[in-house]
Design a protein around this motif. Structure first.
Motif, PDB file in Angstrom:
ATOM      1  N   ASN A 205      24.761  57.867  -2.587  1.00 39.63           N
ATOM      2  CA  ASN A 205      23.673  58.057  -3.532  1.00 39.63           C
ATOM      3  C   ASN A 205      22.894  59.299  -3.121  1.00 39.63           C
ATOM      4  O   ASN A 205      22.246  59.322  -2.069  1.00 39.63           O
ATOM      5  CB  ASN A 205      22.759  56.834  -3.552  1.00 39.63           C
ATOM      6  CG  ASN A 205      21.659  56.937  -4.600  1.00 39.63           C
ATOM      7  OD1 ASN A 205      20.758  57.757  -4.494  1.00 39.63           O
ATOM      8  ND2 ASN A 205      21.740  56.094  -5.618  1.00 39.63           N
ATOM      9  N   GLU A 206      22.941  60.332  -3.954  1.00 36.00           N
ATOM     10  CA  GLU A 206      22.336  61.617  -3.601  1.00 36.00           C
ATOM     11  C   GLU A 206      20.831  61.520  -3.408  1.00 36.00           C
ATOM     12  O   GLU A 206      20.267  62.101  -2.477  1.00 36.00           O
ATOM     13  CB  GLU A 206      22.664  62.643  -4.692  1.00 36.00           C
ATOM     14  CG  GLU A 206      22.194  64.056  -4.368  1.00 36.00           C
ATOM     15  CD  GLU A 206      22.634  65.063  -5.405  1.00 36.00           C
ATOM     16  OE1 GLU A 206      22.184  66.223  -5.321  1.00 36.00           O
ATOM     17  OE2 GLU A 206      23.411  64.700  -6.299  1.00 36.00           O
TER      18      GLU A 206
ATOM     19  N   HIS B  59      18.851  54.521   4.650  1.00 36.43           N
ATOM     20  CA  HIS B  59      17.648  54.701   3.841  1.00 36.43           C
ATOM     21  C   HIS B  59      16.497  55.117   4.746  1.00 36.43           C
ATOM     22  O   HIS B  59      16.576  55.037   5.979  1.00 36.43           O
ATOM     23  CB  HIS B  59      17.299  53.433   3.058  1.00 36.43           C
ATOM     24  CG  HIS B  59      17.221  52.197   3.895  1.00 36.43           C
ATOM     25  ND1 HIS B  59      16.139  51.887   4.681  1.00 36.43           N
ATOM     26  CD2 HIS B  59      18.118  51.192   4.076  1.00 36.43           C
ATOM     27  CE1 HIS B  59      16.351  50.736   5.304  1.00 36.43           C
ATOM     28  NE2 HIS B  59      17.545  50.295   4.956  1.00 36.43           N
ATOM     29  N   ALA B  60      15.433  55.594   4.130  1.00 35.60           N
ATOM     30  CA  ALA B  60      14.330  56.197   4.867  1.00 35.60           C
ATOM     31  C   ALA B  60      13.667  55.237   5.848  1.00 35.60           C
ATOM     32  O   ALA B  60      13.258  55.642   6.940  1.00 35.60           O
ATOM     33  CB  ALA B  60      13.293  56.747   3.885  1.00 35.60           C
TER      34      ALA B  60
ATOM     35  N   VAL C 113      24.610  58.092   5.554  1.00 32.37           N
ATOM     36  CA  VAL C 113      23.400  58.508   4.847  1.00 32.37           C
ATOM     37  C   VAL C 113      23.667  58.486   3.343  1.00 32.37           C
ATOM     38  O   VAL C 113      24.706  58.913   2.854  1.00 32.37           O
ATOM     39  CB  VAL C 113      22.937  59.903   5.309  1.00 32.37           C
ATOM     40  CG1 VAL C 113      23.862  61.006   4.801  1.00 32.37           C
ATOM     41  CG2 VAL C 113      21.511  60.180   4.850  1.00 32.37           C
ATOM     42  N   GLY C 114      22.719  57.930   2.593  1.00 36.32           N
ATOM     43  CA  GLY C 114      22.884  57.855   1.145  1.00 36.32           C
ATOM     44  C   GLY C 114      23.714  56.679   0.672  1.00 36.32           C
ATOM     45  O   GLY C 114      24.070  56.585  -0.501  1.00 36.32           O
ATOM     46  N   GLY C 115      24.032  55.763   1.557  1.00 37.49           N
ATOM     47  CA  GLY C 115      24.816  54.588   1.170  1.00 37.49           C
ATOM     48  C   GLY C 115      25.302  53.851   2.390  1.00 37.49           C
ATOM     49  O   GLY C 115      25.615  54.455   3.398  1.00 37.49           O
ATOM     50  N   ARG C 116      25.340  52.546   2.320  1.00 38.28           N
ATOM     51  CA  ARG C 116      25.857  51.765   3.437  1.00 38.28           C
ATOM     52  C   ARG C 116      27.372  51.899   3.492  1.00 38.28           C
ATOM     53  O   ARG C 116      28.019  52.282   2.525  1.00 38.28           O
ATOM     54  CB  ARG C 116      25.484  50.286   3.281  1.00 38.28           C
ATOM     55  CG  ARG C 116      23.989  50.038   3.303  1.00 38.28           C
ATOM     56  CD  ARG C 116      23.688  48.556   3.138  1.00 38.28           C
ATOM     57  NE  ARG C 116      22.262  48.324   3.060  1.00 38.28           N
ATOM     58  CZ  ARG C 116      21.459  48.184   4.107  1.00 38.28           C
ATOM     59  NH1 ARG C 116      21.962  48.272   5.324  1.00 38.28           N
ATOM     60  NH2 ARG C 116      20.174  47.971   3.947  1.00 38.28           N
TER      61      ARG C 116
ATOM     62  N   GLU D 167      33.376  62.393   1.849  1.00 41.47           N
ATOM     63  CA  GLU D 167      34.223  63.460   1.300  1.00 41.47           C
ATOM     64  C   GLU D 167      33.436  64.740   1.031  1.00 41.47           C
ATOM     65  O   GLU D 167      33.584  65.392  -0.003  1.00 41.47           O
ATOM     66  CB  GLU D 167      34.916  62.975   0.022  1.00 41.47           C
ATOM     67  CG  GLU D 167      35.827  61.768   0.278  1.00 41.47           C
ATOM     68  CD  GLU D 167      36.483  61.273  -0.990  1.00 41.47           C
ATOM     69  OE1 GLU D 167      35.952  61.540  -2.093  1.00 41.47           O
ATOM     70  OE2 GLU D 167      37.542  60.618  -0.884  1.00 41.47           O
ATOM     71  N   GLY D 168      32.601  65.113   1.986  1.00 39.09           N
ATOM     72  CA  GLY D 168      31.846  66.353   1.881  1.00 39.09           C
ATOM     73  C   GLY D 168      30.466  66.211   1.270  1.00 39.09           C
ATOM     74  O   GLY D 168      29.647  67.133   1.363  1.00 39.09           O
ATOM     75  N   LEU D 169      30.162  65.055   0.661  1.00 39.11           N
ATOM     76  CA  LEU D 169      28.864  64.876   0.020  1.00 39.11           C
ATOM     77  C   LEU D 169      27.723  64.825   1.031  1.00 39.11           C
ATOM     78  O   LEU D 169      26.597  65.235   0.731  1.00 39.11           O
ATOM     79  CB  LEU D 169      28.868  63.613  -0.837  1.00 39.11           C
ATOM     80  CG  LEU D 169      29.791  63.644  -2.056  1.00 39.11           C
ATOM     81  CD1 LEU D 169      29.763  62.294  -2.774  1.00 39.11           C
ATOM     82  CD2 LEU D 169      29.391  64.765  -3.003  1.00 39.11           C
TER      83      LEU D 169
END
Length: 327
Positions: free
Chosen positions: A32-33, A287-288, A23-26, A59-61
């Motif tokens: 990407n927040e 992505h959505a 989630v937030g990046g491939r 890493e926790g993001l």
């Protein structure tokens, strides 16, 4: 969206939920927040009320993104995270009550929650399943109100079978898809007998079952589909479900003849939901738009018995010899 009961937790959760590995990046691209937030909100808008993350994702993001979105959410959403993969080298000796307790406490902070709904051991080494003190650790965390339930994420059916011998294991997360049929025969009946929830991961075999890859597809150097095909970094079953890439492409072409053109990914998710022992399936999304597509799969009509048999025939012809006995 339809909802199913997650085993002995008693929760009614969306039959299509969200896994947040990418989630937030491939895979291979930076987190990407903003994209992560849009993806998570699309899941909530689509009726998803169960989100699966892990302390090692970005890493926790990933956990932080889930926490940031859900703190503004009024609906009840169940959050599952995982712990243990931070242990390096990843060996059974690294699994200690103190280490696991700290991981849970760190996840609580990132998720901005007082209690985590479900904490899962994250594909630990097989000997960990023979250590009662590890499972007792989570009983204490339950008593302290830090977690509500314990689950396990496994690589092998034998690990799942061992895990559910512990009464406090409420769920098992396992790889199950058109290229990994064995859990339906050798584990699902046992999970049903013990009222253990089944969470299906890797339902699209790392995207292979989306039907869009070819021999010319290029993966980022940091994408596990590039560097882990033979298990160089972690269990190779996590990458394309352990199926040799070229062999998988041949099987995909055979599957496309069974289902309507252009919708193989959705039908692959619908296929998983044909098994009543499955509580939820957690496809990932970067992505959505992918979330919207995944949710659509729950609206497809039931797969016929003839199609189910045809999928098994493809498995028997192209896949069984390579994967069936390994996991």
């Amino acid at each position: 969206m339809q909802y199913r009961t997650l085993g002995k937790t008693g929760w009614r959760i969306s039959e299509i939920s969200l896994g947040t590995w990418q989630v937030g990046g491939r895979w291979g691209s930076p987190f990407n927040e903003k994209t992560a937030a849009h993806t998570l909100r699309a899941a909530l808008d689509g009726g998803i009320n169960f989100i699966d993350t892990a302390d090692v994702y970005s890493e926790g993001l990933s956990e932080r993104a889930v926490g940031n979105v859900l703190k503004e959410c009024r609906e009840e959403v169940y959050v599952a995270t995982k712990c243990g993969r931070q242990i390096q080298p990843h060996v059974t000796e690294g699994y200690t009550p103190a280490a696991l307790t700290k991981y849970v406490e760190d996840s609580l902070k990132r998720l901005q929650r007082d209690t985590i709904d479900l904490v899962q051991l994250h594909c630990p080494p097989t000997p960990v399943y023979d250590r009662p003190e590890i499972f007792e650790t989570f009983e204490r965390l339950q008593e302290q109100g830090k977690i509500r339930h314990l689950g396990v994420s496994v690589e092998k059916i034998a690990e799942a079978q061992k895990a559910i011998e512990y009464p406090n294991v409420a769920t098992v997360q396992i790889i199950f898809n058109m290229f990994r049929l064995r859990p339906a025969d050798d584990f699902f009946p046992q999970a049903k007998d013990k009222n253990v929830g089944v969470i299906v991961r890797v339902p699209l075999a790392s995207g292979l079952l989306a039907g869009k890859m070819t021999n010319n597809t290029v993966f980022d150097p940091d994408d596990h589909r590039n560097f882990n095909r033979n298990g160089e970094a972690f269990d190779k079953g996590e990458t394309f479900s352990g199926v040799p890439y070229g062999q998988g492409l041949e099987a995909v072409e055979a599957l496309k003849k069974i289902f309507p053109e252009g919708e193989l990914a959705a039908w692959a998710l619908r296929w998983v939901l044909m098994f009543p022992e499955v509580s939820t399936v957690i496809p990932g999304a970067s992505h959505a738009e992918q979330v919207v597509s995944n949710v659509h799969a729950a609206e497809l009509p039931a797969i016929s018995q003839e199609q189910l048999q045809a999928v098994r025939n493809v498995y028997d012809r192209y896949i069984r010899a390579s994967v069936h006995t390994l996991w």
